[in-house]
Design an enzyme around this catalytic site. Structure first.
Site, PDB file in Angstrom:
ATOM      1  N   GLU A 110      55.085  34.790  28.223  1.00 47.63           N
ATOM      2  CA  GLU A 110      53.999  35.766  28.169  1.00 47.63           C
ATOM      3  C   GLU A 110      53.026  35.569  29.326  1.00 47.63           C
ATOM      4  OE1 GLU A 110      50.411  37.296  25.163  1.00 47.63           O
ATOM      5  OE2 GLU A 110      51.897  35.846  24.457  1.00 47.63           O
ATOM      6  N   GLN A 168      34.946  46.882  48.393  1.00 53.33           N
ATOM      7  CA  GLN A 168      33.892  46.810  49.403  1.00 53.33           C
ATOM      8  C   GLN A 168      34.368  47.407  50.734  1.00 53.33           C
ATOM      9  OE1 GLN A 168      30.864  45.703  48.657  1.00 53.33           O
ATOM     10  NE2 GLN A 168      29.969  45.915  50.709  1.00 53.33           N
TER      11      GLN A 168
END
Length: 381
Positions: A244, A338
């Site tokens: 997982e 950004q």
């Protein structure tokens, strides 16, 4: 980059799956995000084409493929969008519990439909007051004749709305010492009396992935739906967490690669002060830093996948990858937004969605604080 565990057959499979996604997923993904759910018809198409549970035995609807095929599926789904994470959870997290710990009758009853996309699965561990502390879950199951009576609530359940089968972690012995020895796993079916769904949760990101609260009020679960042995649920959960967490690391790595590629295209095409912003030293340094982080992450991840395919116990290394790659992807999402400037905050740019989707990767499948605790313990602290 060439994955060292891939063969020519894997590459052909990837091409086939990409072609499928170009027709069945990419054109509709924005619509799914808007609708806040992926249609069941897509699951069924995945199943029809053999893109669900490929590592299952052929008698159960798979084709006994090595796990490298699952890696390809998870990578390509992530390239479409992180909201498809529930498919990987179904094929590579939930179904392996059934194939590993289920009885022959359980496998025959559920697995072929899971591989066909007719049954969608979920696993319910997290509770409103219990996150990573699985030994202290409050959901209980009491055996009454031929049935367990299940009571409790679960939350943040991936595939919670669609799920036809839910593996529920519960306490069959609340007084067990140590506490984890009282945990068992029950498989609850969609039409079980006393089982209901609460809210479809409104998340910051992963909009197309259905996440829900599940409620069990004197829910009747036949005792033949006990998965494995009573009291061994916690050990089963621990056994499957390696895969997982590796999947979470894979998704984070691919997300970082996609954000980098999108940003590379943007900085080359966008101009400021009369020249492409890719020519400014700050942009070049930021892109160089991200490229280095992504390359090192990929090399580390690929060797872990190869070792997992070889069935090695690499819990410590996978914990490192889950922690480091999710943190790196989150950092890259900030840098890429950004560099996009104001456009990065606009919904029509993919970076905005990635920026929303990536933070939860450091929380689910065990928080990154838990990963650090595992690492610290396993290095001798």
């Amino acid at each position: 980059m060439e994955h060292p565990y891939m063969t020519e057959e894997h590459h052909l499979f990837r091409k086939s799956f990409r072609k499928f996604l170009e027709k069945e997923a990419y054109p509709f993904y924005d619509e799914w995000e808007e609708n806040r759910i992926i249609p069941r018809t897509f699951w069924e198409k995945m199943g029809e084409q053999g893109f669900l549970c490929p590592d299952l035995d052929e008698q159960y609807g798979g084709y006994s493929a090595d796990w490298g095929y699952s890696v390809i599926i998870n990578e390509e789904l992530e390239r479409v969008g992180s909201g498809l994470v529930g498919i990987g959870l179904h094929s590579d997290i939930v179904v392996p519990y059934l194939s590993s710990f289920g009885t022959k009758e359980q496998k025959q009853r559920w697995l072929p439909e899971c591989a066909a996309g007719k049954l969608i699965s979920a696993i319910a561990m997290t509770e409103p007051g219990t996150g990573s502390d699985l030994a202290n879950i409050k959901t209980t199951a009491v055996l009454d004749g031929e049935n367990y009576i299940l009571n409790g609530q679960k939350t943040f359940i991936t595939n919670g709305i669609h799920a036809d089968l839910v593996i529920v972690a519960c306490k069959t012995d609340p007084n067990a010492v140590p506490k984890h020895k009282g945990v068992s796993l029950l498989v609850v079916e969609r039409d079980a009396k006393g089982f209901s769904r609460g809210r479809k949760l409104n998340k910051v990101g992963l909009h197309s992935q259905d996440t829900a609260e599940l409620i069990f009020e004197d829910c009747i679960v036949p005792k033949q739906n006990l998965l494995g042995e009573e009291g061994k649920g916690f050990s089963y959960l621990m056994e499957k967490l390696q895969q997982e967490r590796l999947i979470v690391a894979i998704d984070a790595q691919v997300s970082a690669e996609e954000m980098f590629n999108e940003t590379m295209k943007y900085v080359k095409s966008c101009e400021a002060f009369g020249k492409p912003i890719s020519e400014f030293q700050n942009t070049q340094f930021k892109m160089a830093e991200m490229a280095a982080d992504i390359e090192m992450g990929r090399v580390f991840l690929d060797q872990l996948i190869a070792r997992h395919l070889a069935e090695e116990n690499i819990v410590t290394n996978v914990s490192m990858a889950k922690y480091k790659l999710t943190e790196t992807a989150r950092k890259i999402s900030i840098e890429c937004m950004q560099l996009h400037g104001g456009y990065g905050y606009m919904e029509e740019y993919k970076i905005a969605r990635r920026y929303r989707d990536i933070p939860v990767a450091s929380i689910y499948a065990g928080t990154n604080e838990i990963m650090k605790k595992i690492i610290a313990k396993n290095i001798g602290l």
